[in-house]
Design an enzyme around this catalytic site. Structure first.
Site, PDB file in Angstrom:
ATOM      1  N   CYS A  17       0.851  -1.193   0.000  1.00  0.00           N
ATOM      2  CA  CYS A  17       0.000   0.000   0.000  1.00  0.00           C
ATOM      3  C   CYS A  17       0.889   1.247   0.000  1.00  0.00           C
ATOM      4  O   CYS A  17       1.171   1.835   1.044  1.00  0.00           O
ATOM      5  CB  CYS A  17      -0.940   0.005   1.200  1.00  0.00           C
ATOM      6  SG  CYS A  17      -2.113   1.377   1.176  1.00  0.00           S
ATOM      7  N   THR A  64     -26.207   2.659  10.941  1.00  0.00           N
ATOM      8  CA  THR A  64     -27.009   2.405   9.745  1.00  0.00           C
ATOM      9  C   THR A  64     -27.918   3.594   9.491  1.00  0.00           C
ATOM     10  O   THR A  64     -28.253   4.351  10.402  1.00  0.00           O
ATOM     11  CB  THR A  64     -27.860   1.130   9.922  1.00  0.00           C
ATOM     12  OG1 THR A  64     -28.648   0.908   8.748  1.00  0.00           O
ATOM     13  CG2 THR A  64     -28.788   1.244  11.122  1.00  0.00           C
TER      14      THR A  64
END
Length: 459
Positions: A99, A352
């Site tokens: 990365c 959520t």
């Protein structure tokens, strides 16, 4: 012009749009609220930049707040490990997954803090104590079930280069954090920063690495409607089954995971790649990070297949769970980090908006989120006895499961087609949410294995 995974951004948009695999209209700046602005300001104050990954997490400010608090504790606050060493550990952790985005960010931080540039040139220049972390770095990143009491003992009982338990706990959390964060960088399609001329982009050419090609998936409406139907069906089911049946269902999902092809997965013994286009694209990336790690050819091996060849047992979460064991061990040796991690894990699993796609509201997606979390743990050999793994195949379509495995085990090999092909019909923000769940489930799994080994060493 800056090319960002197939999208060109003009110079004027560089300061307002993260370079990611999406058009600028999906930028979190378009619906920024007061909380997001405050978090961006805080991140800038700590880091002297507002990096692209933070901007992308701005889609979900509730989570971003937890993430910033935890990362600041790991990197900025007082702790047992010197600041330069923290950034060096971040560098070698990110390098395990190639990365370069995170390697670049923390190389700059490392040098700014006064780090020795020679450490970045060769492992031979690194102090023995830090160099000894290479083994646990390698194991946690790719095969965490191999971290044992002996792994911890080799670090804590090696004379003047020994790690104290406080130092090692700090180092373990740093390693797990940046392994998981590397997956999120690739999973969200984060481009390199404007001051990084050597960063890595998602490859837009070649075959998809997962089975998430949009040609093989349902239409936008069908994919969303199918999930809604399955959520409703499971809501009405209350099946009872024996402990043996629960074990069989887990092993069935575990075995299925080994069958998902990673088209360009590297051969774990030879380090070769197939097809030839992968060799071409991967070799350049390897050369920019391989000097930062030992045994760069060491990669993930399917736990189910590994279990067949070795005396490795499934990790039963009930025997050494994060909530009961990992949390307290982390807090014991590194005060407050257990609380911060626990909050971050809970928020990632529970937050959520009760929406699916552009038009469906008031939807309870808890089963979907739990299915993703437990599937990631399953890939890493962890079984939750109280979960019905028969639900995984109902909730997660084949392409999504293949993508999850790719991002968990081989994040450096994600391609544009992999990203575009999953969760067709869902919003970009929802895709980011899935990547956040992936990040935190992967990190928790690594910590469960490592902290179990710490507990065994202490007894």
């Amino acid at each position: 012009m800056l090319l960002t995974h197939g999208h060109s951004l003009s110079h004027s948009s560089r300061t307002t749009t993260p370079a990611v695999a999406l058009p600028s209209l999906h930028s979190p700046y378009s619906n920024q609220n007061t909380m997001t602005k405050a978090l961006f300001t805080e991140a800038y104050r700590h880091n002297n930049r507002l990096d692209y990954l933070t901007q992308i997490m701005g889609f979900h400010p509730q989570y971003l707040a937890c993430f910033i608090r935890t990362q600041n504790r790991l990197i900025r606050a007082d702790g047992p490990i010197p600041y330069t060493h923290r950034h060096y550990i971040a560098i070698i952790a990110a390098a395990r997954h190639q990365c370069t985005y995170l390697v670049h960010l923390h190389t700059a931080e490392y040098l700014h803090a006064g780090g020795d540039r020679k450490w970045l040139e060769s492992l031979d220049n690194v102090p023995v104590k830090l160099r000894n972390l290479q083994e646990i770095n390698r194991l946690l990143a790719h095969r965490p079930w191999m971290v044992t009491r002996k792994t911890i003992e080799s670090l804590c009982r090696c004379g003047r280069n020994s790690w104290t338990m406080s130092e090692l706990t700090h180092a373990i959390v740093l390693l797990a954090h940046f392994h998981a964060l590397s997956s999120a960088v690739f999973g969200c399609g984060v481009n390199f920063e404007l001051d990084d001329t050597s960063g890595r982009l998602l490859h837009s050419d070649g075959e998809s690495n997962s089975e998430s090609d949009t040609e093989n998936n349902p239409s936008d409406k069908a994919a969303v409607d199918t999930l809604l139907d399955r959520l409703q069906e499971l809501k009405n089911e209350a099946e009872e089954y024996s402990e043996e049946e629960g074990k069989r269902r887990f092993e069935s999902i575990e075995t299925q995971a080994t069958e998902y092809p990673i088209v360009q997965a590297r051969n774990s013994e030879s380090g070769s790649c197939s097809p030839s286009s992968c060799v071409k694209s991967a070799s350049k990336v390897e050369s920019s990070t391989s000097h930062l790690v030992d045994h760069p050819e060491f990669v993930y091996a399917d736990f189910a297949k590994y279990k067949e060849k070795d005396t490795v047992l499934t990790f039963r979460a009930s025997d050494c769970s994060w909530e009961t064991h990992g949390f307290s061990i982390a807090n014991r040796f590194y005060p407050d980090i257990g609380d911060l991690l626990d909050e971050k894990f809970r928020v990632a699993k529970q937050f959520t908006y009760n929406t699916v796609g552009e038009k469906y509201t008031n939807v309870n997606t808890q089963d979907f989120r739990t299915g993703i979390w437990n599937y990631i743990h399953c890939i890493m050999g962890i079984r939750h006895d109280d979960y019905d793994y028969g639900r995984v195949n109902s909730l997660l379509e084949k392409g999504l499961k293949s993508f999850i495995k790719l991002m968990t085990c081989y994040p450096e090999r994600v391609r544009q087609k992999d990203f575009d092909g999953i969760m067709v019909g869902f919003t970009y923000s929802e895709k980011i949410h899935v990547n956040i769940i992936l990040l935190e489930a992967k990190m928790q799994a690594e910590l469960m294995y490592a902290l179990r080994a710490v507990a065994q060493f202490m007894t």
